[in-house]
Motif scaffolding. Structure first.
Motif, PDB file in Angstrom:
ATOM      1  N   VAL A 343       1.710  -2.093  -7.270  1.00 27.67           N
ATOM      2  CA  VAL A 343       2.509  -0.863  -7.286  1.00 27.67           C
ATOM      3  C   VAL A 343       2.107   0.110  -6.183  1.00 27.67           C
ATOM      4  CG1 VAL A 343       2.968  -1.062  -9.758  1.00 27.67           C
ATOM      5  CG2 VAL A 343       1.011   0.296  -8.977  1.00 27.67           C
ATOM      6  N   VAL A 344       1.031  -0.174  -5.436  1.00 26.87           N
ATOM      7  CA  VAL A 344       0.625   0.707  -4.342  1.00 26.87           C
ATOM      8  C   VAL A 344       1.639   0.594  -3.202  1.00 26.87           C
ATOM      9  CG1 VAL A 344      -1.813   0.648  -4.936  1.00 26.87           C
ATOM     10  CG2 VAL A 344      -0.877  -1.093  -3.389  1.00 26.87           C
ATOM     11  N   PRO A 345       1.679   1.555  -2.283  1.00 31.01           N
ATOM     12  CA  PRO A 345       2.731   1.569  -1.239  1.00 31.01           C
ATOM     13  C   PRO A 345       2.753   0.347  -0.341  1.00 31.01           C
ATOM     14  CG  PRO A 345       1.658   3.713  -1.390  1.00 31.01           C
ATOM     15  CD  PRO A 345       0.864   2.784  -2.251  1.00 31.01           C
ATOM     16  N   THR A 346       1.613  -0.335  -0.161  1.00 35.13           N
ATOM     17  CA  THR A 346       1.578  -1.489   0.729  1.00 35.13           C
ATOM     18  C   THR A 346       1.957  -2.794   0.032  1.00 35.13           C
ATOM     19  OG1 THR A 346      -0.797  -1.663   0.278  1.00 35.13           O
ATOM     20  CG2 THR A 346      -0.138  -0.480   2.270  1.00 35.13           C
ATOM     21  N   GLU A 392       5.713   1.394   1.956  1.00 37.54           N
ATOM     22  CA  GLU A 392       6.770   2.345   1.642  1.00 37.54           C
ATOM     23  C   GLU A 392       6.253   3.754   1.925  1.00 37.54           C
ATOM     24  OE1 GLU A 392       9.853   1.264   0.965  1.00 37.54           O
ATOM     25  OE2 GLU A 392       8.918  -0.696   1.283  1.00 37.54           O
ATOM     26  N   GLU A 393       7.128   4.726   1.849  1.00 39.78           N
ATOM     27  CA  GLU A 393       6.718   6.109   2.072  1.00 39.78           C
ATOM     28  C   GLU A 393       5.819   6.588   0.933  1.00 39.78           C
ATOM     29  OE1 GLU A 393      10.020   8.700   2.748  1.00 39.78           O
ATOM     30  OE2 GLU A 393      10.921   7.408   4.279  1.00 39.78           O
ATOM     31  N   PHE A 394       4.825   7.384   1.261  1.00 43.11           N
ATOM     32  CA  PHE A 394       3.980   8.037   0.265  1.00 43.11           C
ATOM     33  C   PHE A 394       3.416   9.309   0.879  1.00 43.11           C
ATOM     34  CE2 PHE A 394       1.317   5.173   2.657  1.00 43.11           C
ATOM     35  CZ  PHE A 394       0.067   5.754   2.742  1.00 43.11           C
ATOM     36  N   PRO A 552      -6.115  -2.363   5.368  1.00 48.66           N
ATOM     37  CA  PRO A 552      -7.115  -2.828   4.394  1.00 48.66           C
ATOM     38  C   PRO A 552      -8.174  -1.797   4.055  1.00 48.66           C
ATOM     39  CG  PRO A 552      -6.655  -4.549   6.000  1.00 48.66           C
ATOM     40  CD  PRO A 552      -5.960  -3.311   6.496  1.00 48.66           C
ATOM     41  N   ASN A 553      -8.408  -0.842   4.944  1.00 48.56           N
ATOM     42  CA  ASN A 553      -9.402   0.192   4.658  1.00 48.56           C
ATOM     43  C   ASN A 553      -8.928   1.203   3.625  1.00 48.56           C
ATOM     44  OD1 ASN A 553     -11.691  -0.281   6.750  1.00 48.56           O
ATOM     45  ND2 ASN A 553      -9.808  -0.475   7.926  1.00 48.56           N
ATOM     46  N   LEU A 554      -7.638   1.142   3.281  1.00 45.44           N
ATOM     47  CA  LEU A 554      -7.151   1.976   2.187  1.00 45.44           C
ATOM     48  C   LEU A 554      -7.669   1.475   0.834  1.00 45.44           C
ATOM     49  CD1 LEU A 554      -3.421   2.381   3.311  1.00 45.44           C
ATOM     50  CD2 LEU A 554      -5.234   4.099   3.478  1.00 45.44           C
ATOM     51  N   GLY A 555      -8.132   0.221   0.808  1.00 42.37           N
ATOM     52  CA  GLY A 555      -8.615  -0.336  -0.450  1.00 42.37           C
ATOM     53  C   GLY A 555      -7.514  -0.850  -1.336  1.00 42.37           C
ATOM     54  N   TRP A 556      -6.327  -1.046  -0.803  1.00 42.57           N
ATOM     55  CA  TRP A 556      -5.183  -1.515  -1.576  1.00 42.57           C
ATOM     56  C   TRP A 556      -4.957  -3.008  -1.401  1.00 42.57           C
ATOM     57  CZ3 TRP A 556      -1.521   2.966   0.282  1.00 42.57           C
ATOM     58  CH2 TRP A 556      -1.967   4.170  -0.271  1.00 42.57           C
TER      59      TRP A 556
END
Length: 556
Positions: A343-346, A392-394, A552-556
């Motif tokens: 469900v995260v933007p990526t 997606e946009e966030f 990947p550094n977003l942790g998602w």
């Protein structure tokens, strides 16, 4: 009325048996659970989902507590009660709930139920569960001398209740009793602000009783803090449409700006580094969205979107890996259970996703573009310059300005919407991904040699940039000067090239790119140039996929 125990539990998935906790090792996949009745509350613990339903015959109403093993999909009823609705908790391998006579426990490992012999407390106004402790707030005395007492009782039942602490109560009452196993917190209403709203402050104490109740003093009337969420020793709450985190040391951090319109009384939960909440629309409460918040990244994203009404307002819950919410938009109520990673933007999207309505979908990356960002993409080079959308946009807090902007990642850039620049060419701006990527790689470009290093490898004209003391030469200079954003100036101006790529930060050096190629490379504020001399002339200068590498550094 006592809960109506079913000796043989109702098995909604015939032929399946709920496995003991120790046997559940499989990763949970997406799951939809159909209910025959309205769903009023959800709570997750590991691979288990506890949920409460409600139904009425216009004379009486019935509340039923259900339990679903998310590994097998098997659901059972733990019992039902008429004309009563009480909270429940699921934690540490047990479900705890109560009616007006008893507390009950269901053990997930042994699959057995029992009545907890909790000492009678007619004044147990609010209660919660943390680890192996049942905790409640009890009122003693009569107005105007009322005392709030915090008690705890071990669920093993072999200890007498222990008084954790007490303090004089306010005339406006308490709210948000919570515990994380180390502290207990509650909010106090201190004075009436306006009709139906009161100023509040947070009080807390150590669960082991080692300190007297403490309070986080409010410098001004704070209405939103009444409904707060305790998570990781911080309190999360909305105030004047800003989302804040308040520590025990009373320091406050802005998590999101102008985006916090939470229905905190009915829809606010958190676990690990994520929050989920029901968020009203900016213009009207007729719009209601289920949103997620990544605390570490100070980002907010939409998970689902609803039209608001009391009948279809979803219940929500989250744990460290899953999020679940109810949905009454179909013929029957449904609980959607999704891994947070989905469900995260990526996370990849399907073309028929309702959240992508009126947007252009790109199956190559399974993401979409729309609105101002799509217009900007089309106007300034599209696929060749920016690549496909990667999210997606966030909304996210900008590390440089501390302001919250709507953003979207593409392969080579991050778009940012700056409404304060509306009507200018900079309303959509580009992130400084080159600088950010170097920082992620622990490279300090200021310490990377003199301005002329590597210039001989790119023969031809050079230009010196005094701000960063770097030279740009040959094919890299030609590419920089030949491309830029469309700012409405004749040809491609210096300002347009600067807006697209930014200043050079490093001298050209031989580096190994993420594809494993050893190529001549130069970094800019918003780009990375790579020299591929074996390519056809028009493709010898290539742009690095900075955004795709940074995601990947977003942790998602």
């Amino acid at each position: 009325m006592k809960w109506l125990w079913r000796i043989g539990f109702l098995m909604l998935s015939l032929g399946l048996v709920i496995k003991p906790v120790s046997a559940q090792q499989n990763q949970i996949q997406s799951r939809d659970i159909v209910s025959e009745h309205a769903i009023t509350q959800l709570k997750l613990d590991g691979n288990w989902l506890a949920w409460r339903t409600w139904r009425s015959d216009f004379v009486n109403y019935t509340s039923e507590l259900m339990l679903t093993n998310l590994t097998t999909g098997t659901s059972i009823s733990l019992g039902s009660v008429q004309n009563q609705t009480y909270d429940f908790f699921i934690a540490n391998g047990r479900v705890i709930w109560r009616d007006n006579q008893h507390f009950y426990q269901y053990d997930l490992t042994t699959q057995t139920s029992s009545i907890l012999q909790v000492p009678d407390g007619q004044n147990q106004m609010r209660w919660t569960v943390a680890g192996d402790w049942l905790i409640w707030l009890e009122l003693e005395g009569a107005p105007p001398q009322i005392t709030n007492q915090i008690w705890k009782w071990h669920l093993a039942g072999n200890q007498a209740p222990m008084l954790v602490g007490s303090e004089v109560a306010t005339i406006y009452g308490t709210d948000s009793l919570q515990s994380d196993g180390e502290i207990v917190s509650w909010s106090y209403a201190t004075q009436v602000a306006v009709k139906y709203n009161v100023c509040s402050e947070i009080h807390y104490l150590a669960l082991d009783g080692s300190q007297a109740p403490q309070k986080l003093t409010e410098p001004a009337c704070n209405i939103g803090i009444k409904q707060n969420l305790l998570l990781n020793k911080s309190f999360y709450y909305c105030n004047k449409q800003h989302l804040y985190a308040r520590t025990l040391a009373n320091s406050e951090t802005l998590i999101q700006e102008n985006n916090c319109r939470f229905d905190a009384l009915y829809g606010f939960a958190g676990s690990g580094n994520f929050l989920v909440a029901l968020n009203y629309g900016e213009q009207t409460t007729a719009d209601l969205s289920l949103i997620g918040v990544d605390i570490r990244q100070k980002s907010m994203f939409t998970i689902d979107r609803f039209g608001y009404s009391d009948s279809n307002r979803p219940s929500i819950t989250i744990n460290n890996s899953l999020v679940a919410w109810s949905d009454r938009r179909g013929a029957k109520p449904v609980i959607h259970v999704r891994p947070i990673a989905e469900v995260v933007p990526t996370a990849p999207r399907q073309a028929n996703d309702p959240l992508l309505a009126n947007r252009s979908y790109y199956p190559e990356s399974m993401h979409s573009l729309g609105g101002l960002f799509e217009q900007y993409w089309q106007k300034n080079g599209g696929l060749a310059v920016f690549g496909y959308p990667q999210s997606e946009e966030f909304s996210q807090v900008n590390a440089d300005t501390g302001k919250t902007y709507t953003v979207q990642f593409l392969e080579r850039q991050r778009y940012e919407h700056h409404p304060e620049l509306a009507g200018t060419p900079y309303e959509v701006s580009l992130g400084r991904l080159g600088a950010e990527r170097l920082a992620t790689l622990n490279r300090n470009w200021q310490n990377e040699g003199d301005s002329s290093a590597g210039a001989e490898q790119l023969p031809g004209q050079c230009q010196h940039f005094a701000t960063t003391d770097r030279k740009l030469c040959g094919a890299f200079l030609s590419y920089w000067q030949s491309n830029g954003l469309d700012l409405g100036e004749p040809g491609v101006s210096y300002a347009e090239s600067l807006a697209l790529f930014g200043l050079p930060l490093t001298a050209p050096h031989m580096e190994t790119n993420p594809d494993g190629d050893r190529v001549l490379t130069q970094w800019f504020e918003r780009a990375r140039f790579e020299w591929h001399p074996d390519n056809p002339a028009q493709f010898q200068v290539q742009l690095g996929r900075l955004a795709a590498e940074q995601i990947p550094n977003l942790g998602w």
